[in-house]
Every structure is written in structure tokens, then in C-alpha cells.
Write a protein that holds these residues in place. Sequence first.
Motif, mmCIF file in Angstrom:
data_model
loop_
_atom_site.group_PDB
_atom_site.id
_atom_site.type_symbol
_atom_site.label_atom_id
_atom_site.label_comp_id
_atom_site.label_asym_id
_atom_site.label_seq_id
_atom_site.Cartn_x
_atom_site.Cartn_y
_atom_site.Cartn_z
ATOM 1 N N GLU A 42 -14.386 -26.448 -24.799
ATOM 2 C CA GLU A 42 -14.157 -27.865 -24.540
ATOM 3 C C GLU A 42 -15.404 -28.476 -23.882
ATOM 4 O O GLU A 42 -16.176 -27.783 -23.214
ATOM 5 C CB GLU A 42 -12.933 -28.061 -23.635
ATOM 6 C CG GLU A 42 -11.612 -27.737 -24.306
ATOM 7 C CD GLU A 42 -11.296 -26.250 -24.384
ATOM 8 O OE1 GLU A 42 -12.000 -25.446 -23.733
ATOM 9 O OE2 GLU A 42 -10.363 -25.884 -25.110
ATOM 10 N N ALA A 43 -15.560 -29.780 -24.078
ATOM 11 C CA ALA A 43 -16.759 -30.478 -23.600
ATOM 12 C C ALA A 43 -16.949 -30.362 -22.092
ATOM 13 O O ALA A 43 -18.085 -30.386 -21.604
ATOM 14 C CB ALA A 43 -16.691 -31.946 -24.011
ATOM 15 N N GLU A 44 -15.853 -30.213 -21.340
ATOM 16 C CA GLU A 44 -15.960 -30.130 -19.881
ATOM 17 C C GLU A 44 -16.606 -28.827 -19.412
ATOM 18 O O GLU A 44 -17.137 -28.745 -18.305
ATOM 19 C CB GLU A 44 -14.571 -30.204 -19.210
ATOM 20 C CG GLU A 44 -13.788 -31.442 -19.484
ATOM 21 C CD GLU A 44 -12.810 -31.268 -20.642
ATOM 22 O OE1 GLU A 44 -11.724 -31.846 -20.574
ATOM 23 O OE2 GLU A 44 -13.128 -30.545 -21.614
ATOM 24 N N LEU A 45 -16.522 -27.782 -20.222
ATOM 25 C CA LEU A 45 -16.991 -26.467 -19.798
ATOM 26 C C LEU A 45 -18.486 -26.303 -20.046
ATOM 27 O O LEU A 45 -19.008 -26.713 -21.078
ATOM 28 C CB LEU A 45 -16.221 -25.370 -20.537
ATOM 29 C CG LEU A 45 -14.714 -25.344 -20.306
ATOM 30 C CD1 LEU A 45 -14.071 -24.223 -21.119
ATOM 31 C CD2 LEU A 45 -14.382 -25.188 -18.828
ATOM 32 N N ASP A 46 -19.165 -25.669 -19.093
ATOM 33 C CA ASP A 46 -20.595 -25.397 -19.209
ATOM 34 C C ASP A 46 -20.798 -24.285 -20.238
ATOM 35 O O ASP A 46 -20.386 -23.141 -19.999
ATOM 36 C CB ASP A 46 -21.150 -24.980 -17.842
ATOM 37 C CG ASP A 46 -22.646 -24.721 -17.856
ATOM 38 O OD1 ASP A 46 -23.242 -24.621 -18.956
ATOM 39 O OD2 ASP A 46 -23.224 -24.605 -16.760
ATOM 40 N N PRO A 47 -21.441 -24.587 -21.385
ATOM 41 C CA PRO A 47 -21.597 -23.564 -22.421
ATOM 42 C C PRO A 47 -22.581 -22.467 -22.047
ATOM 43 O O PRO A 47 -22.635 -21.427 -22.705
ATOM 44 C CB PRO A 47 -22.088 -24.362 -23.638
ATOM 45 C CG PRO A 47 -22.768 -25.550 -23.053
ATOM 46 C CD PRO A 47 -22.029 -25.874 -21.782
ATOM 47 N N GLN A 48 -23.354 -22.672 -20.975
ATOM 48 C CA GLN A 48 -24.323 -21.661 -20.541
ATOM 49 C C GLN A 48 -23.744 -20.704 -19.504
ATOM 50 O O GLN A 48 -24.425 -19.759 -19.092
ATOM 51 C CB GLN A 48 -25.570 -22.348 -19.977
ATOM 52 C CG GLN A 48 -26.264 -23.259 -20.973
ATOM 53 C CD GLN A 48 -26.596 -22.553 -22.283
ATOM 54 O OE1 GLN A 48 -27.131 -21.452 -22.284
ATOM 55 N NE2 GLN A 48 -26.234 -23.170 -23.399
ATOM 56 N N ALA A 49 -22.519 -20.947 -19.057
ATOM 57 C CA ALA A 49 -21.902 -20.109 -18.027
ATOM 58 C C ALA A 49 -20.927 -19.114 -18.669
ATOM 59 O O ALA A 49 -20.259 -19.436 -19.656
ATOM 60 C CB ALA A 49 -21.153 -20.975 -17.020
#
Length: 193
Positions: free
Chosen positions: A114-121
Motif C-alpha cells: 500500500e502507498a502508506e508503507l515504506d517500500p524500502q523498509a
Amino acid sequence: MTTATPCLRHWPGWVGAAEADGWLEGLQREVPWKQESITVYGRRHAMPRLTCWMADPGCGYRYSGLDNAIEPWTPLTTAIRQRVGAAAAQEFNSLLLNYYRDGRDAMGWHADDEAELDPQAPIASLSLGASRSLRFRPRRRDTAPTLAVELGHGDLLLMDPPTQQHWQHGLPRRLKVEAPRLNLTFRVVRLPE
């Protein structure tokens, strides 16, 4: 481009059995569990599990038409958050708790993208209670086979980037399982600037 396998780090028995038992009991008792309804293909359905969203202020999270109300961290979830964060070398600001009451409760195929989540984490997944198989499949089904990771009582699994971009995961029903399972998935929500 799909990665050949999901980027996973699995620590079986990361928490000892006695401590995991205490966490399981404490969380079952103190978490304000809810059975939410979600929208799938335009229809509302009761989720086949109980959930709770705990997060720092401002860390909202929405999926399948559900806006999760933020519950405050409890002393136990705060302590677990610190331990998981140290193991993952990551500060997490949110936690989705899932309570699978028995093997009839499940989770369908999805990616935590989802857009809220940091994709690098990374996303850190702590399992307590009954052992269940977390299955993975590539989004492009012609690129790699499905695989499964058996997650037992006290196991910690890190799903590192870019797993969520290329793979889906799900927890199928296991009708012979009668014991409960809790899954704590620690995440990083991107805060508005």
C-alpha cells in the motif's frame, strides 16, 4: 523484473518457548481484537481472522476499503517492538496484529505494498502459537514457482525489499489445526512531510 526468490530472513525459535507462551497469553488478553469487514471485488466480507492496528500517531493504514483505527501501543507490544526492531536493525512505527483462532481462519493472496508503507523498509513477522505455512507466489506466475515457509511458535521472519513488489503471500486454511496463532507484522508507515 521479478526476483528469483523472495528476500526472506527466517529465525526459527527466535523467542524461547516459555517467553513466547507468555506473549501469546498476554496479547490474547490485552489487545482490543476486532473482526473487521473488507471489500473484495466490490463486495463486503467479514475477515476470516481478528485484527488490531497499533501505531504511532499519524500512521494511518488502509487496505481493501478498510481504514484501520489506530490503537495505542501496550506495554507488551512496546517491548516486543523494541526487540524486533533491534533484530531487524529497523525502527518500526506500526504493527498489524492478526489473530487466527484456529485453522479455519486464513489470509488470502496479497502483497503489503500500500502507498502508506515504506517500500524500502522490511516487514517483520513474528509468529506465536500454532505452526502455519506462509506461502509465497510471484506476481508474474510464469516466472518462478510457489514456495512455503513453515512458521512456528516464536519464529521471526523478515520480508526484505523488494519482496512486496514482486511476490504475494497468503496463509491458507489448515482445518486440522485447532490451536490459535497470532501474527505480529511490524511495518514502517511513511508520514506526510
